[in-house]
Design a protein around this motif. Structure first.
Motif, short mmCIF file in Angstrom:
data_model
loop_
_atom_site.label_atom_id
_atom_site.label_comp_id
_atom_site.label_asym_id
_atom_site.label_seq_id
_atom_site.Cartn_x
_atom_site.Cartn_y
_atom_site.Cartn_z
N SER A 29 7.46 9.39 11.17
CA SER A 29 5.78 8.44 11.38
C SER A 29 5.67 7.45 12.29
CB SER A 29 4.76 7.84 10.38
OG SER A 29 5.61 7.15 9.32
N SER A 30 5.08 6.69 12.12
CA SER A 30 5.24 5.52 13.36
C SER A 30 6.33 4.29 12.31
CB SER A 30 4.31 4.87 14.01
OG SER A 30 3.81 4.00 12.57
N SER A 31 6.64 4.33 11.27
CA SER A 31 7.18 3.25 10.19
C SER A 31 7.82 4.11 9.65
CB SER A 31 6.61 2.25 9.88
OG SER A 31 7.30 1.24 9.01
N PRO A 32 9.52 4.53 9.46
CA PRO A 32 9.88 5.44 8.52
C PRO A 32 9.68 4.74 7.39
CG PRO A 32 11.51 4.49 10.06
CD PRO A 32 10.07 4.11 10.64
N PHE A 33 9.58 4.03 7.03
CA PHE A 33 9.21 3.19 5.72
C PHE A 33 8.24 3.85 5.02
CE2 PHE A 33 11.65 -0.43 7.12
CZ PHE A 33 12.81 -0.56 5.60
N ASN A 34 7.21 4.91 5.81
CA ASN A 34 6.17 5.70 4.77
C ASN A 34 6.97 6.03 3.93
OD1 ASN A 34 4.81 3.42 6.18
ND2 ASN A 34 4.09 5.21 7.94
N ARG A 35 7.64 6.74 4.10
CA ARG A 35 8.81 7.80 3.41
C ARG A 35 8.45 7.08 1.80
NH1 ARG A 35 12.60 4.70 5.45
NH2 ARG A 35 14.82 4.81 4.29
N ILE A 36 8.36 6.18 1.65
CA ILE A 36 8.44 5.17 1.05
C ILE A 36 8.04 6.24 -0.07
CG2 ILE A 36 8.37 3.67 -1.28
CD1 ILE A 36 10.15 1.67 1.21
N THR A 37 6.00 6.35 -0.37
CA THR A 37 5.15 7.30 -0.37
C THR A 37 5.43 8.03 -0.93
OG1 THR A 37 3.46 6.24 0.91
CG2 THR A 37 2.96 8.50 0.02
N GLY A 38 6.34 9.54 -0.25
CA GLY A 38 6.81 10.67 -1.40
C GLY A 38 7.86 10.56 -2.14
N THR A 39 8.41 9.37 -2.14
CA THR A 39 9.36 8.85 -2.75
C THR A 39 9.27 8.37 -3.97
OG1 THR A 39 11.19 8.63 -0.90
CG2 THR A 39 11.94 7.51 -2.62
N THR A 40 8.13 7.52 -4.13
CA THR A 40 7.80 6.88 -5.46
C THR A 40 6.64 8.05 -6.37
OG1 THR A 40 6.70 4.89 -4.02
CG2 THR A 40 6.64 4.88 -5.71
N ALA A 41 6.11 9.11 -5.14
CA ALA A 41 5.72 9.70 -6.33
C ALA A 41 6.25 10.58 -6.66
CB ALA A 41 4.68 10.89 -5.09
N CYS A 42 7.88 10.85 -6.49
CA CYS A 42 8.94 12.42 -6.93
C CYS A 42 9.34 11.42 -8.15
CB CYS A 42 9.85 12.93 -5.82
SG CYS A 42 9.23 13.40 -4.78
N MET A 43 9.51 10.09 -8.06
CA MET A 43 10.53 9.27 -8.90
C MET A 43 9.20 9.25 -10.17
SD MET A 43 12.84 8.91 -7.76
CE MET A 43 13.48 7.84 -9.21
N PHE B 256 1.11 -1.45 -0.07
CA PHE B 256 -0.18 -0.08 0.23
C PHE B 256 1.12 1.32 -0.02
CE2 PHE B 256 -2.02 3.02 2.58
CZ PHE B 256 -3.46 3.91 1.62
N VAL B 257 1.66 0.90 0.65
CA VAL B 257 2.78 2.32 0.69
C VAL B 257 3.79 2.81 -0.79
CG1 VAL B 257 4.83 3.18 2.13
CG2 VAL B 257 3.90 1.75 3.79
N PRO B 258 3.91 2.35 -1.40
CA PRO B 258 4.32 3.00 -2.64
C PRO B 258 3.01 2.87 -3.69
CG PRO B 258 5.26 0.44 -2.57
CD PRO B 258 4.95 1.08 -1.18
N LEU B 259 2.26 2.00 -3.61
CA LEU B 259 0.41 2.42 -4.19
C LEU B 259 0.12 3.18 -4.08
CD1 LEU B 259 -0.37 -1.22 -4.42
CD2 LEU B 259 -0.08 -0.10 -5.97
N ALA B 260 0.36 3.94 -2.95
CA ALA B 260 -0.13 5.50 -2.53
C ALA B 260 0.68 6.39 -3.50
CB ALA B 260 -0.35 5.84 -0.99
N GLY B 261 1.92 5.89 -3.11
CA GLY B 261 2.74 6.91 -3.87
C GLY B 261 2.70 7.07 -5.52
N LEU B 262 1.78 6.09 -5.93
CA LEU B 262 1.11 5.89 -7.09
C LEU B 262 0.44 7.06 -7.65
CD1 LEU B 262 2.18 2.10 -8.52
CD2 LEU B 262 3.52 4.38 -8.89
N ALA B 263 -0.41 6.64 -6.56
CA ALA B 263 -1.78 7.65 -6.54
C ALA B 263 -1.61 8.83 -6.10
CB ALA B 263 -2.84 6.80 -5.57
N LEU B 264 -0.34 9.39 -5.55
CA LEU B 264 -0.66 10.57 -5.40
C LEU B 264 0.41 11.05 -6.47
CD1 LEU B 264 1.15 11.27 -1.54
CD2 LEU B 264 -1.62 12.07 -2.16
#
Length: 206
Positions: free
Chosen positions: A173-187, A28-36
């Motif tokens: 956030s509680s899980s630093p891996f959640n940053r992947i959402t923003g990274t994915t959106a940029c990439m 869900f984390v990278p998929l959220a980045g794709l959506a954003l």
């Protein structure tokens, strides 16, 4: 893949969890980045001033296009100022770090919140190094043969700023891996804009 190896050693997921203090993120984390990455530019495009949008849709000279991009550059300074303030707030959590954050981190005595703030700022710089040259290429090749117009430039510039804040929120956030959402959106933007710019560069000079 999450189970230990035959010799009883932890799997790579266990190592990651031990290092980051949290488990590997769900899809869900990278998929959220794709959506954003697609949703935010769409909303911003709809929010553009009508007269400004009309002027950006019309053909423009290279000089005029570069002027549009130049007007977007202060967004980079805005992000830098915000990180300066937020980083200072993080360093204020430790008197030693406030005195010499680099030295404290080098000695391995910095609280994770301070190391985290430094990493966020570092990643912003890395992102800007990729995103803004890409945006320069998109601007330069925005001529009659391009499948887009100059409206995408301010939209992408503002999107980048928002994506970086999403990255920051995810990291703290509680899980630093959640940053992947923003990274994915940029990439997404970097890969699409960069691919088109390289294609046009190759077609122009070779």
């Amino acid at each position: 893949m999450g189970s230990p190896g035959k010799d009883g050693t932890p799997s790579w997921r266990r190592y990651v969890e031990s290092y980051k203090g949290t488990s590997f993120p769900s899809p869900f984390v990278p998929l959220a980045g794709l959506a954003l990455g697609s949703g935010i530019p769409y909303v911003l495009m709809k929010c553009l001033n009508e007269s400004v949008a009309a002027s950006l849709e019309s053909p423009m000279s290279l000089t005029d296009r570069l002027q549009v991009l130049a007007k977007c550059v202060p967004l980079v300074a805005l992000l830098g100022i915000s990180e300066f303030i937020l980083g200072a707030a993080a360093r204020a959590t430790s008197p030693k770090a406030s005195a010499s954050p680099a030295a404290v981190q080098a000695m391995g005595q910095a609280p994770f919140a301070i190391v985290q703030a430094n990493r966020i700022f570092q990643n912003h710089i890395e992102s800007a190094f990729m995103y803004w040259p890409m945006l320069l290429g998109v601007t330069s090749f925005c001529d009659e043969s391009a499948p887009y117009d100059m409206r995408v430039v301010p939209v992408m510039a503002v999107s980048w700023l928002l994506f970086r804040f999403v990255y920051r929120i995810g990291y703290i956030s509680s899980s630093p891996f959640n940053r992947i959402t923003g990274t994915t959106a940029c990439m997404i933007h970097v890969m699409m804009g960069g691919s088109y710019s390289v294609y046009r560069f190759t077609k122009t000079f070779f």
